[in-house]
Design a protein around this motif. Structure first.
Motif, PDB file in Angstrom:
ATOM      1  N   VAL A 132       0.903  -1.373  -0.118  1.00 22.86           N
ATOM      2  CA  VAL A 132      -0.068  -0.071  -0.061  1.00 22.86           C
ATOM      3  C   VAL A 132       0.751   1.282  -0.015  1.00 22.86           C
ATOM      4  O   VAL A 132       0.724   2.313  -0.799  1.00 22.86           O
ATOM      5  N   LEU A 133       2.049   1.361   0.746  1.00 27.61           N
ATOM      6  CA  LEU A 133       2.886   2.235   0.792  1.00 27.61           C
ATOM      7  C   LEU A 133       3.380   2.600  -0.622  1.00 27.61           C
ATOM      8  O   LEU A 133       3.316   3.872  -0.986  1.00 27.61           O
ATOM      9  N   GLN A 150      -5.110  -4.605   3.703  1.00 25.35           N
ATOM     10  CA  GLN A 150      -4.488  -3.829   2.390  1.00 25.35           C
ATOM     11  C   GLN A 150      -5.720  -2.699   2.250  1.00 25.35           C
ATOM     12  O   GLN A 150      -5.417  -1.526   1.946  1.00 25.35           O
ATOM     13  N   GLU A 151      -6.929  -3.319   2.340  1.00 27.04           N
ATOM     14  CA  GLU A 151      -8.441  -2.188   1.874  1.00 27.04           C
ATOM     15  C   GLU A 151      -8.100  -1.319   3.056  1.00 27.04           C
ATOM     16  O   GLU A 151      -8.414   0.126   2.745  1.00 27.04           O
ATOM     17  N   ASN A 152      -8.017  -1.656   4.199  1.00 19.74           N
ATOM     18  CA  ASN A 152      -8.087  -0.644   5.546  1.00 19.74           C
ATOM     19  C   ASN A 152      -7.026   0.471   5.206  1.00 19.74           C
ATOM     20  O   ASN A 152      -7.250   1.629   5.484  1.00 19.74           O
ATOM     21  N   ASP A 166       1.945  -3.770  12.749  1.00 19.85           N
ATOM     22  CA  ASP A 166       2.127  -4.604  11.678  1.00 19.85           C
ATOM     23  C   ASP A 166       0.883  -5.642  11.476  1.00 19.85           C
ATOM     24  O   ASP A 166       0.432  -5.981  10.420  1.00 19.85           O
ATOM     25  N   GLU A 167       0.718  -6.308  12.529  1.00 16.76           N
ATOM     26  CA  GLU A 167      -0.185  -7.455  12.727  1.00 16.76           C
ATOM     27  C   GLU A 167      -1.586  -7.004  12.516  1.00 16.76           C
ATOM     28  O   GLU A 167      -2.489  -7.912  11.956  1.00 16.76           O
ATOM     29  N   MET A 168      -1.821  -5.754  12.416  1.00 10.67           N
ATOM     30  CA  MET A 168      -3.229  -5.407  11.955  1.00 10.67           C
ATOM     31  C   MET A 168      -3.664  -5.384  10.656  1.00 10.67           C
ATOM     32  O   MET A 168      -4.897  -5.361  10.181  1.00 10.67           O
ATOM     33  N   PHE A 169      -2.573  -5.726   9.752  1.00  7.93           N
ATOM     34  CA  PHE A 169      -2.713  -5.456   8.531  1.00  7.93           C
ATOM     35  C   PHE A 169      -2.745  -6.869   7.458  1.00  7.93           C
ATOM     36  O   PHE A 169      -2.567  -6.901   6.526  1.00  7.93           O
ATOM     37  N   GLN A 180      -5.177   1.337   2.723  1.00  3.33           N
ATOM     38  CA  GLN A 180      -5.473   2.073   1.571  1.00  3.33           C
ATOM     39  C   GLN A 180      -6.487   3.135   1.713  1.00  3.33           C
ATOM     40  O   GLN A 180      -6.498   4.301   1.477  1.00  3.33           O
ATOM     41  N   ALA A 181      -7.853   2.648   2.449  1.00  3.68           N
ATOM     42  CA  ALA A 181      -8.728   3.623   2.528  1.00  3.68           C
ATOM     43  C   ALA A 181      -8.214   4.741   3.622  1.00  3.68           C
ATOM     44  O   ALA A 181      -8.698   5.740   3.429  1.00  3.68           O
ATOM     45  N   LEU A 182      -7.477   4.135   4.634  1.00  2.38           N
ATOM     46  CA  LEU A 182      -7.065   5.368   5.557  1.00  2.38           C
ATOM     47  C   LEU A 182      -6.106   6.453   4.979  1.00  2.38           C
ATOM     48  O   LEU A 182      -6.536   7.540   5.044  1.00  2.38           O
ATOM     49  N   THR A 183      -5.242   6.091   4.126  1.00  2.00           N
ATOM     50  CA  THR A 183      -4.348   6.962   3.279  1.00  2.00           C
ATOM     51  C   THR A 183      -5.231   7.703   2.437  1.00  2.00           C
ATOM     52  O   THR A 183      -4.943   9.064   2.272  1.00  2.00           O
ATOM     53  N   ARG A 184      -5.899   7.230   1.631  1.00  2.00           N
ATOM     54  CA  ARG A 184      -6.752   8.012   0.690  1.00  2.00           C
ATOM     55  C   ARG A 184      -7.616   8.965   1.353  1.00  2.00           C
ATOM     56  O   ARG A 184      -7.943  10.192   1.000  1.00  2.00           O
ATOM     57  N   THR A 185      -8.393   8.734   2.545  1.00  2.00           N
ATOM     58  CA  THR A 185      -9.199   9.388   3.214  1.00  2.00           C
ATOM     59  C   THR A 185      -8.574  10.654   3.785  1.00  2.00           C
ATOM     60  O   THR A 185      -8.872  11.804   3.561  1.00  2.00           O
TER      61      THR A 185
END
Ligand SMILES: [Zn+2]
Length: 259
Positions: free
Chosen positions: A53-54, A231-233, A221-224, A235-240
């Motif tokens: 995602v980064l 990945q979806e979470n 890291d384990e949250m992802f 990505q959604a965080l960075t975009r929002t």
């Protein structure tokens, strides 16, 4: 004993004053709304998704890694190498042992703490100015320790602060965090992305960060992992956050106020 205590108290006050002055000086020229993404405890399942995602979203981050995980997690060395090859990523030292998650015991032996941090440098291949986060401790919370409900008391903090000093002396920039995307024991994120973003909005409106206008966000890291839609979470965080006008900072530009 009284003299030692007086000396420690004086040292403690002097350090607080120093932190305050540095924070003011840096805060005066800080950008408006900058978020520094930080990920702890890798390499772990989840690390791969973070790197993807980064890269896709072109977002910088600091990854504070654990030496033991590099050696024991499947593909740990490959994940470290992949992260190190990315200019967006700053690898930080998060100790070799992670204190075996027994923090009081760990911080009762200053020499062993420093040795554990230096051992992680070897495993992670880091030198000489090393960005680091100590296991189980948020060094940014020290100035507010008397006001907040902490797992350890002021006396313990004052004692441990000497450990942090010795670690800093050994060539580490120490980072705490201003806010956390919390997870449950199994690694599942607690707040939804929407909830987290609204909390961040509120903090930027009303909160005081260690450096003005700059929030260091802690995640693990384990949250992802795939099972948590990592990945979806992310990505959604960075975009929002981007849509809402936040910039993403590189930890190398944060200029920590060292003890
Ligand atoms: Zn950790």
């Amino acid at each position: 004993m009284g003299e030692v205590h007086d000396l420690m108290s004086a040292l403690f006050r002097w350090m607080l004053a120093g932190i305050f002055l540095v924070a003011c000086a840096v805060g005066a020229q800080a950008a408006d709304k900058t978020i520094f993404l930080t990920f702890d405890d890798g390499p772990l399942p989840g690390t791969k998704n973070i790197l993807s995602v980064l890269s896709q979203e072109n977002v910088p981050a600091a990854m504070f890694m654990v030496g033991l995980h590099v050696e024991t997690i499947p593909a740990g060395r490959e994940l470290l190498a992949e992260a190190k090859a990315m200019s967006l990523v700053t690898i930080g030292n998060h100790s070799y042992s992670h204190a075996n998650n027994r923090y009081r015991k760990y911080y009762s032996n200053t020499q062993a703490v420093v040795a554990d941090m230096l051992h992680a440098n070897d495993v992670l291949g880091l030198k000489p100015i090393v960005h680091a986060r100590l296991p189980g401790r948020d060094v940014f919370r020290l100035p507010t320790v008397s006001r907040e409900d902490l797992s350890i008391n002021v006396a313990q903090w004052e004692r441990e602060w000497l450990d942090y000093e010795f670690v800093a002396e050994a060539g580490f920039y120490l980072y705490g965090w201003d806010f956390e995307w919390v997870h449950s024991d199994d690694g599942k994120p607690v707040q939804s992305v929407d909830r987290l973003v609204s909390e961040i909005d509120h903090l930027f409106q009303y909160g005081r960060f260690t450096q003005r206008g700059k929030m260091i966000l802690l995640m693990h890291d384990e949250m992802f992992q795939d099972q948590f839609n990592g990945q979806e979470n992310l990505q959604a965080l960075t975009r929002t956050l981007r849509q809402r006008g936040y910039a993403f900072g590189d930890i190398r530009d944060y200029a920590p106020s060292n003890p």
